[in-house]
Design a protein around this motif. Sequence first.
Motif, short mmCIF file in Angstrom:
data_model
loop_
_atom_site.label_atom_id
_atom_site.label_comp_id
_atom_site.label_asym_id
_atom_site.label_seq_id
_atom_site.Cartn_x
_atom_site.Cartn_y
_atom_site.Cartn_z
N GLU A 115 0.82 -1.21 0.00
CA GLU A 115 0.00 0.00 0.00
C GLU A 115 0.86 1.26 0.00
O GLU A 115 0.56 2.23 -0.70
N ALA A 116 1.94 1.26 0.78
CA ALA A 116 2.83 2.42 0.83
C ALA A 116 3.51 2.65 -0.51
O ALA A 116 3.64 3.79 -0.97
N VAL A 117 3.92 1.57 -1.15
CA VAL A 117 4.56 1.67 -2.47
C VAL A 117 3.56 2.20 -3.49
O VAL A 117 3.89 3.07 -4.30
N GLU A 118 2.32 1.70 -3.44
CA GLU A 118 1.29 2.17 -4.37
C GLU A 118 1.03 3.66 -4.22
O GLU A 118 0.90 4.39 -5.21
N ASP A 141 1.90 9.22 -6.31
CA ASP A 141 2.43 10.58 -6.18
C ASP A 141 3.47 10.87 -7.26
O ASP A 141 3.50 11.97 -7.82
N ILE A 142 4.33 9.89 -7.55
CA ILE A 142 5.37 10.06 -8.57
C ILE A 142 4.72 10.25 -9.95
O ILE A 142 5.12 11.12 -10.72
N ILE A 143 3.69 9.43 -10.24
CA ILE A 143 2.99 9.53 -11.52
C ILE A 143 2.33 10.91 -11.66
O ILE A 143 2.43 11.56 -12.70
N ALA A 144 1.69 11.38 -10.58
CA ALA A 144 1.05 12.69 -10.62
C ALA A 144 2.09 13.79 -10.81
O ALA A 144 1.89 14.73 -11.59
N VAL A 192 0.90 4.11 -20.52
CA VAL A 192 1.99 3.14 -20.40
C VAL A 192 3.23 3.63 -21.15
O VAL A 192 4.35 3.24 -20.83
N LYS A 193 3.05 4.54 -22.11
CA LYS A 193 4.18 5.10 -22.85
C LYS A 193 5.14 5.86 -21.92
O LYS A 193 6.32 6.01 -22.23
N ASP A 194 4.63 6.34 -20.80
CA ASP A 194 5.44 7.09 -19.83
C ASP A 194 6.08 6.19 -18.78
O ASP A 194 6.68 6.68 -17.83
N MET A 195 5.96 4.88 -18.95
CA MET A 195 6.45 3.94 -17.94
C MET A 195 7.95 4.09 -17.68
O MET A 195 8.38 4.04 -16.54
N GLY A 196 8.74 4.29 -18.72
CA GLY A 196 10.19 4.43 -18.54
C GLY A 196 10.54 5.60 -17.65
O GLY A 196 11.38 5.48 -16.75
N LYS A 197 9.89 6.72 -17.89
CA LYS A 197 10.15 7.92 -17.09
C LYS A 197 9.75 7.68 -15.63
O LYS A 197 10.50 8.00 -14.70
N VAL A 198 8.58 7.11 -15.44
CA VAL A 198 8.08 6.85 -14.09
C VAL A 198 8.95 5.83 -13.37
O VAL A 198 9.26 5.99 -12.18
N MET A 199 9.36 4.78 -14.08
CA MET A 199 10.22 3.75 -13.47
C MET A 199 11.54 4.36 -13.00
O MET A 199 12.04 4.01 -11.92
N GLY A 200 12.12 5.24 -13.79
CA GLY A 200 13.37 5.89 -13.39
C GLY A 200 13.21 6.66 -12.10
O GLY A 200 14.03 6.55 -11.18
N VAL A 255 3.61 0.22 -11.15
CA VAL A 255 3.66 1.29 -12.14
C VAL A 255 2.83 0.90 -13.36
O VAL A 255 2.02 1.69 -13.85
N LYS A 256 3.02 -0.31 -13.83
CA LYS A 256 2.29 -0.78 -15.02
C LYS A 256 0.79 -0.79 -14.76
O LYS A 256 0.01 -0.36 -15.60
N ALA A 257 0.40 -1.26 -13.58
CA ALA A 257 -1.02 -1.33 -13.24
C ALA A 257 -1.63 0.07 -13.14
O ALA A 257 -2.75 0.30 -13.61
N GLN A 258 -0.90 1.00 -12.56
CA GLN A 258 -1.45 2.36 -12.39
C GLN A 258 -1.48 3.16 -13.68
O GLN A 258 -2.30 4.06 -13.83
#
Length: 148
Positions: free
Chosen positions: A98-101, A106-109, A116-124, A143-146
Amino acid sequence: MISNTIDQEIKQAMLAKDQARLRGLRAIKAALLLARTEKGQAEEITADGELKILQRLVKQRKESADIYNQQGRQDLAVVEEEEIAVIAQFMPAQLDREAVEKLIADIIAGAGATSVKDMGKVMGLANKDLAGKADGKLIAEIVKAQLA
């Protein structure tokens, strides 16, 4: 630095005749020594470098334990799990799902990611913020699910 702590812990484990703890500590010491003597390596390993080494050790042991469990070799799996417990003591506390989610949301926002095209940026960004606090597979899965 972890190196100094490891040396002291090895001495205590030897005096206590705690073989499981001693195996885990020696594995950490060997990995740190190997990293320090690699070609092109600076004199000292940074705290981030030490954390990455510890993460790699835990990942290797988890994979080995899984293989041993699949083959019905519980005796060998137990050895790996004991070493994981020792190594994990020198790592930051792991966050629950839950804490990771929440942190990833917050990172995605903050990154303005929408697909999903932004996954690389978010993963970094997520790997940087959650280094050592969460498993990489869990981060990628969330990340993929969100983003989907």
